[in-house]
Design a protein around this motif. Sequence first.
Motif, short mmCIF file in Angstrom:
data_model
loop_
_atom_site.label_atom_id
_atom_site.label_comp_id
_atom_site.label_asym_id
_atom_site.label_seq_id
_atom_site.Cartn_x
_atom_site.Cartn_y
_atom_site.Cartn_z
N ARG A 1 0.59 -1.43 -0.01
CA ARG A 1 0.06 0.17 -0.01
C ARG A 1 0.88 1.05 -0.08
N TRP A 2 2.12 1.10 0.52
CA TRP A 2 2.95 2.45 0.76
C TRP A 2 3.31 3.03 -0.39
N SER A 3 3.04 4.38 -0.39
CA SER A 3 3.48 5.49 -1.84
C SER A 3 3.35 6.78 -1.35
N THR A 4 4.01 7.85 -2.08
CA THR A 4 3.79 9.05 -1.58
C THR A 4 2.37 9.47 -1.46
N SER A 5 1.47 8.97 -2.46
CA SER A 5 0.15 9.18 -2.47
C SER A 5 -0.74 8.70 -1.00
N PHE A 6 0.02 7.69 -0.80
CA PHE A 6 -0.93 6.69 0.19
C PHE A 6 -0.23 7.60 1.80
N LYS A 7 0.69 8.19 1.70
CA LYS A 7 1.17 8.92 2.62
C LYS A 7 0.32 10.03 2.78
N ASN A 8 0.12 10.76 1.86
CA ASN A 8 -0.74 12.01 1.73
C ASN A 8 -2.07 11.67 2.22
N LYS A 9 -2.72 10.46 1.83
CA LYS A 9 -4.03 10.19 2.17
C LYS A 9 -3.88 10.16 3.60
N ILE A 10 -3.05 9.42 4.15
CA ILE A 10 -3.11 9.34 5.68
C ILE A 10 -3.09 10.75 6.58
#
Length: 182
Positions: A96-105
Amino acid sequence: MQKHPAAKREDVRAMYFRRSTATFVAAAGAAILLIAPIPANASTEVPAAATASASNPCKSQHYSKVAYTFYIGPGKMPLRCGTKTWGYNHIVERGRWSTSFKNKISDTLFNGYERTAGVYYRYKVGTGCSSKPPRKNFKVVVNKGPLGGMPGGLTPQGIITATVEYTTPAVAAASASAEAKC
């Protein structure tokens, strides 16, 4: 105008130092080439796996190390390295980890709402055929208590997991099955 003998000595020393340094650097470079020759077809690109592991803040780190810090209003919520069942390593292991995923968190914790204790949501309306389309919810589960549930432990434990959930209202699901495909 003639230079003072001491100044002349300094010029000679500087010239000797420059020459000896250049000779040393050239010799060291040649030695490296002799020890480890590079094949003609060798690539200078860094392999993708090496790049990914280089950007991993939890590589060879204790599970309690904070990988990232997010904000819930004025308060902070850590994402610790964790294990296979919680934290950064848990999220990465599931792909699941990506820059987009981090931004969503970050967006979910800062701008979302707490549905139940420790469960934060931030939704976006999805697309669908019915008048009430399914919702694409982003869910972040946190533990505000101590790490391992032991009093006196690291507090807060932090983010346990984060995921995307799709939910369809019960009315929309029933009407969608009755309607023809659009």
